[in-house]
Design an enzyme around this catalytic site. Structure first.
Site, short mmCIF file in Angstrom:
data_model
loop_
_atom_site.label_atom_id
_atom_site.label_comp_id
_atom_site.label_asym_id
_atom_site.label_seq_id
_atom_site.Cartn_x
_atom_site.Cartn_y
_atom_site.Cartn_z
N LYS A 135 0.83 -1.20 0.00
CA LYS A 135 0.00 0.00 0.00
C LYS A 135 0.86 1.26 0.00
O LYS A 135 0.54 2.25 -0.65
CB LYS A 135 -0.94 -0.03 1.21
CG LYS A 135 -2.03 -1.09 1.08
CD LYS A 135 -2.73 -1.36 2.39
CE LYS A 135 -3.74 -2.50 2.25
NZ LYS A 135 -4.34 -2.91 3.52
N GLN A 165 -3.86 -1.46 9.84
CA GLN A 165 -3.82 -2.78 9.22
C GLN A 165 -4.47 -3.80 10.16
O GLN A 165 -4.14 -3.88 11.33
CB GLN A 165 -2.37 -3.18 8.93
CG GLN A 165 -2.23 -4.53 8.24
CD GLN A 165 -2.90 -4.57 6.88
OE1 GLN A 165 -2.81 -3.63 6.11
NE2 GLN A 165 -3.56 -5.67 6.58
N ASP A 177 -10.25 4.06 5.05
CA ASP A 177 -10.47 2.62 4.87
C ASP A 177 -11.92 2.24 5.19
O ASP A 177 -12.31 1.08 5.03
CB ASP A 177 -9.51 1.83 5.78
CG ASP A 177 -9.30 0.41 5.33
OD1 ASP A 177 -9.54 0.11 4.14
OD2 ASP A 177 -8.90 -0.43 6.16
#
Length: 289
Positions: A53, A97, A120
């Protein structure tokens, strides 16, 4: 053999457009969009995802900040770090994450992210926005799935969509986004009785269970559209690809289907966040008489 719904090319277009917008924002305001990634522990797969990413961010002209915390980090310590990033004006988007180590309250950690920086789409604010059709960031994998279905002109309105899985960042928001597009949605999960029979009624199947080759070809209605949102060891999805491909009209491969769309939407939303925060920062204060 069914036609493949490949996300690679569409994702590349999305990233290219995000890069153009990032460059324009920096030229206009001097602000480079910045995505902060937070990794707890040293899980090799998670570390690989974070590096990927970050590399994609760089290609899109998006700055990145990496925060790596030890595996023994407590919920309170993680929440404090996320609050710090949320209050940092040079950070426009935050990615925690997941999954985090089991001793951490993952939901508490997600809720420590400022909704304006939740690129996200993991907070309750983001889920509510998706459920109510209000402005907000989409969960990246479900949002990427919808973009892929739209790109391949899959009729969603009036279709029966069966979502296999109910995680708060994949299955549940995927169903909400399909519902917002006027599909009739059935959620299924580990407690569902007669799962294959239910799946056979679906025009669109979204598999998000985290079990390799879980969905079999004889579960599918001929001509169904199959979205495999799983990724398991050995580059294997949640759908038995060879069996499903002989029945479905469209199917996503693993890899190369949903995965690229997830990252592309993350970067697109990071630029969205930077633009919105830059606009807020420069907006003049109006004093009422």
């Amino acid at each position: 053999m069914s036609k493949l719904m490949i996300g690679t090319d569409l994702a590349a277009e999305m990233v290219a457009k995000a890069a153009e917008r990032a460059a324009a924002l920096q030229e206009k305001t001097g602000v480079q969009p910045c995505l902060a990634t937070v990794l707890v522990g040293d899980d090799p797969a998670s570390a690989t995802y974070v590096r990927m990413k970050q590399n994609r961010s760089k290609k899109a002209g998006i700055g990145s900040r990496s925060v790596v915390l030890p595996a023994e980090t407590t919920t309170g310590e993680l929440v404090a770090e996320l609050h710090k990033l949320s209050n940092d004006p040079e950070v426009h988007g935050i990615l925690l994450q997941h999954p985090v180590p089991g001793h951490i309250d993952e939901r508490a950690a997600f809720e420590a992210i400022d909704p304006a920086k939740d690129v996200d789409g993991v907070t309750m604010h983001a889920f509510a926005a998706m459920a109510f059709g209000e402005p907000g960031f989409r969960s990246c994998t479900p949002g990427g799935i919808l973009r892929l279905l739209e790109a391949y002109d899959v009729p969603i309105a009036g279709a029966h969509a069966v979502v296999i899985g109910r995680s708060p960042i994949l299955g549940k928001p995927a169903g909400m986004l399909l519902l917002a597009s006027n599909a009739t949605v059935t959620y299924t999960h580990s407690r569902t009785v007669n799962l294959p029979e239910i799946v056979r009624t679906a025009d669109i199947v979204v598999a998000a269970v985290g079990k390799a080759n879980f969905v079999r070809g004889d579960w599918l209605k001929p001509g169904a559209v199959v979205v495999d949102a799983g990724y398991n060891e050995g580059n294997v999805g949640d759908v038995h690809f060879d069996e499903a491909a002989s029945v479905a009209s469209l199917i996503t491969p693993v890899p190369g289907g949903v995965g690229p769309m997830t990252i592309a939407l993350l970067l697109e939303q990071a630029v969205d966040a930077a633009e919105a925060q830059s606009e807020t920062a420069v907006r003049p204060v109006v004093t009422l008489p």
